[in-house]
Design a protein around this motif. Sequence first.
Motif, mmCIF file in Angstrom:
data_model
loop_
_atom_site.group_PDB
_atom_site.id
_atom_site.type_symbol
_atom_site.label_atom_id
_atom_site.label_comp_id
_atom_site.label_asym_id
_atom_site.label_seq_id
_atom_site.Cartn_x
_atom_site.Cartn_y
_atom_site.Cartn_z
ATOM 1 N N SER A 282 0.283 -5.068 7.967
ATOM 2 C CA SER A 282 -0.710 -5.218 9.025
ATOM 3 C C SER A 282 -2.006 -4.463 8.753
ATOM 4 N N GLY A 283 -2.130 -3.871 7.587
ATOM 5 C CA GLY A 283 -3.328 -3.100 7.266
ATOM 6 C C GLY A 283 -4.512 -3.972 6.873
ATOM 7 N N ARG A 284 -5.701 -3.443 7.134
ATOM 8 C CA ARG A 284 -6.929 -4.175 6.784
ATOM 9 C C ARG A 284 -7.052 -4.412 5.279
ATOM 10 N N GLN A 285 -6.639 -3.426 4.485
ATOM 11 C CA GLN A 285 -6.761 -3.562 3.034
ATOM 12 C C GLN A 285 -5.872 -4.694 2.514
ATOM 13 N N GLU A 286 -4.657 -4.793 3.036
ATOM 14 C CA GLU A 286 -3.760 -5.873 2.612
ATOM 15 C C GLU A 286 -4.346 -7.233 2.968
ATOM 16 N N GLU A 287 -4.918 -7.336 4.178
ATOM 17 C CA GLU A 287 -5.539 -8.606 4.568
ATOM 18 C C GLU A 287 -6.737 -8.917 3.672
ATOM 19 N N GLN A 288 -7.561 -7.933 3.423
ATOM 20 C CA GLN A 288 -8.722 -8.142 2.563
ATOM 21 C C GLN A 288 -8.283 -8.580 1.164
ATOM 22 N N ASP A 289 -7.264 -7.933 0.628
ATOM 23 C CA ASP A 289 -6.759 -8.297 -0.696
ATOM 24 C C ASP A 289 -6.208 -9.721 -0.708
ATOM 25 N N ALA A 290 -5.521 -10.109 0.357
ATOM 26 C CA ALA A 290 -4.964 -11.465 0.435
ATOM 27 C C ALA A 290 -6.077 -12.500 0.516
ATOM 28 N N ARG A 291 -7.093 -12.208 1.291
ATOM 29 C CA ARG A 291 -8.212 -13.154 1.391
ATOM 30 C C ARG A 291 -8.974 -13.249 0.067
ATOM 31 N N GLN A 292 -9.129 -12.118 -0.613
ATOM 32 C CA GLN A 292 -9.787 -12.145 -1.921
ATOM 33 C C GLN A 292 -8.951 -12.912 -2.939
#
Length: 93
Positions: free
Chosen positions: A52-62
């Motif tokens: 649920s972290g922002r970094q994980e979401e950002q990495d997934a979107r990238q």
Amino acid sequence: QQGLEAIATAPPDLIFMNLGLPQLDGWAVIRHIRALGAPLGQVPIIAFTAYSGRQEEQDARQAGCDAYLVKPVLDWGQLRQTVTALLARGSRP
């Protein structure tokens, strides 16, 4: 690996991708799928994960996912809306 082989023989309309996979993590799988090119590399991908972290979401979107949903699903309307929108859009532009 089995999932990557499966999409080559039976291309899906949509992929739900768990990010915490045991051998090849979901971010790597997303990048691999996107590298396949059209049409397989354009299938919409929803990261469906407990991260649920922002970094994980950002990495997934990238890596190339089109949507990011955290499980457990608490808002079934959001899930339905996300799936409907991606299926209506079809392959990535």
